[in-house]
Design a protein around this motif. Structure first.
Motif, short mmCIF file in Angstrom:
data_model
loop_
_atom_site.label_atom_id
_atom_site.label_comp_id
_atom_site.label_asym_id
_atom_site.label_seq_id
_atom_site.Cartn_x
_atom_site.Cartn_y
_atom_site.Cartn_z
N LEU A 117 22.19 15.39 -6.38
CA LEU A 117 21.28 15.62 -7.50
C LEU A 117 20.68 14.30 -7.99
O LEU A 117 19.47 14.21 -8.24
CB LEU A 117 22.01 16.32 -8.65
CG LEU A 117 21.18 16.61 -9.90
CD1 LEU A 117 20.02 17.53 -9.56
CD2 LEU A 117 22.06 17.21 -10.97
N LYS A 118 21.50 13.27 -8.11
CA LYS A 118 21.02 11.96 -8.54
C LYS A 118 20.01 11.41 -7.54
O LYS A 118 18.97 10.88 -7.93
CB LYS A 118 22.19 10.99 -8.70
CG LYS A 118 21.78 9.65 -9.25
CD LYS A 118 22.98 8.76 -9.48
CE LYS A 118 22.53 7.41 -9.99
NZ LYS A 118 23.65 6.50 -10.19
N ALA A 119 20.29 11.54 -6.25
CA ALA A 119 19.37 11.06 -5.21
C ALA A 119 18.04 11.81 -5.29
O ALA A 119 16.97 11.21 -5.18
CB ALA A 119 19.98 11.22 -3.83
N CYS A 120 18.10 13.11 -5.51
CA CYS A 120 16.86 13.91 -5.64
C CYS A 120 16.06 13.48 -6.86
O CYS A 120 14.82 13.42 -6.81
CB CYS A 120 17.20 15.39 -5.71
SG CYS A 120 17.72 16.09 -4.15
N MET A 121 16.75 13.19 -7.95
CA MET A 121 16.05 12.75 -9.16
C MET A 121 15.38 11.40 -8.95
O MET A 121 14.23 11.19 -9.38
CB MET A 121 17.02 12.70 -10.34
CG MET A 121 17.45 14.07 -10.81
SD MET A 121 18.73 14.06 -12.08
CE MET A 121 18.04 13.02 -13.32
N VAL A 122 16.06 10.48 -8.28
CA VAL A 122 15.48 9.16 -8.02
C VAL A 122 14.27 9.27 -7.11
O VAL A 122 13.21 8.69 -7.38
CB VAL A 122 16.55 8.21 -7.40
CG1 VAL A 122 15.91 6.96 -6.86
CG2 VAL A 122 17.61 7.87 -8.43
N VAL A 123 14.40 10.06 -6.04
CA VAL A 123 13.27 10.24 -5.12
C VAL A 123 12.11 10.93 -5.83
O VAL A 123 10.95 10.57 -5.64
CB VAL A 123 13.72 11.02 -3.87
CG1 VAL A 123 12.53 11.45 -3.04
CG2 VAL A 123 14.67 10.17 -3.04
N GLY A 124 12.41 11.93 -6.65
CA GLY A 124 11.36 12.62 -7.40
C GLY A 124 10.64 11.69 -8.35
O GLY A 124 9.40 11.74 -8.47
N PHE A 125 11.38 10.83 -9.04
CA PHE A 125 10.76 9.87 -9.95
C PHE A 125 9.86 8.89 -9.18
O PHE A 125 8.74 8.63 -9.60
CB PHE A 125 11.83 9.10 -10.72
CG PHE A 125 11.27 8.07 -11.64
CD1 PHE A 125 10.70 8.43 -12.84
CD2 PHE A 125 11.27 6.73 -11.29
CE1 PHE A 125 10.17 7.48 -13.70
CE2 PHE A 125 10.74 5.77 -12.13
CZ PHE A 125 10.19 6.15 -13.34
N GLN A 126 10.36 8.38 -8.07
CA GLN A 126 9.57 7.45 -7.27
C GLN A 126 8.31 8.11 -6.73
O GLN A 126 7.24 7.50 -6.73
CB GLN A 126 10.41 6.90 -6.11
CG GLN A 126 11.47 5.93 -6.55
CD GLN A 126 12.37 5.49 -5.39
OE1 GLN A 126 12.45 6.15 -4.36
NE2 GLN A 126 13.05 4.38 -5.58
N LEU A 127 8.44 9.36 -6.28
CA LEU A 127 7.28 10.08 -5.78
C LEU A 127 6.25 10.30 -6.88
O LEU A 127 5.05 10.06 -6.68
CB LEU A 127 7.71 11.42 -5.18
CG LEU A 127 6.60 12.28 -4.61
CD1 LEU A 127 5.94 11.58 -3.43
CD2 LEU A 127 7.15 13.63 -4.20
N GLY A 128 6.72 10.72 -8.05
CA GLY A 128 5.80 10.93 -9.17
C GLY A 128 5.11 9.64 -9.59
O GLY A 128 3.90 9.62 -9.83
N TYR A 129 5.87 8.56 -9.67
CA TYR A 129 5.31 7.26 -10.06
C TYR A 129 4.27 6.81 -9.04
O TYR A 129 3.20 6.32 -9.40
CB TYR A 129 6.45 6.25 -10.16
CG TYR A 129 6.08 4.93 -10.75
CD1 TYR A 129 5.93 4.78 -12.11
CD2 TYR A 129 5.89 3.82 -9.94
CE1 TYR A 129 5.59 3.56 -12.67
CE2 TYR A 129 5.55 2.59 -10.49
CZ TYR A 129 5.40 2.47 -11.85
OH TYR A 129 5.07 1.26 -12.39
N THR A 130 4.57 7.01 -7.75
CA THR A 130 3.64 6.61 -6.69
C THR A 130 2.37 7.45 -6.73
O THR A 130 1.27 6.92 -6.55
CB THR A 130 4.33 6.75 -5.31
OG1 THR A 130 5.50 5.93 -5.32
CG2 THR A 130 3.42 6.32 -4.19
N VAL A 131 2.49 8.73 -6.97
CA VAL A 131 1.31 9.61 -7.05
C VAL A 131 0.43 9.20 -8.22
O VAL A 131 -0.80 9.08 -8.08
CB VAL A 131 1.74 11.08 -7.16
CG1 VAL A 131 0.57 11.97 -7.55
CG2 VAL A 131 2.34 11.56 -5.84
#
Length: 93
Positions: free
Chosen positions: A8-22
């Motif tokens: 769950l933590k890994a998914c949250m980190v990846v989701g945050f990075q993806l959102g920030y990049t977009v």
């Protein structure tokens, strides 16, 4: 249970990075379209990499919060005037 929380933590980190990049990609594209020059998104990208993510949580929370709010207000207020095509000798057809 420990493995589930790590996933769950890994998914949250990846989701945050993806959102920030977009969001940054949209902003860089906006800069390029408005100014007509590659320099604007390039300088913005270098500045973003240099500054890193804002420190939302800090021992000096009030100063950081006031600075963050002032920065957001200034950004929104100056976004269109400072990216006006007339400033960069570029006309949108």
């Amino acid at each position: 249970m420990h493995q589930d929380s790590s996933f769950l933590k890994a998914c949250m980190v990846v989701g945050f990075q993806l959102g920030y990049t977009v969001i940054f990609g949209l902003y860089a594209s906006f800069l390029f379209v408005r100014t007509g020059h590659i320099a604007a998104p390039l300088v913005s990208h270098v500045f973003c990499n240099f500054m890193g993510l804002p420190a939302f949580f800090s021992p000096r929370t009030r100063m950081v919060s006031v600075g963050f709010v002032a920065g957001v207000v200034g950004f929104v207020y100056l976004l269109f005037p400072l990216t006006s095509p007339e400033l960069y000798n570029h006309k949108i057809v």
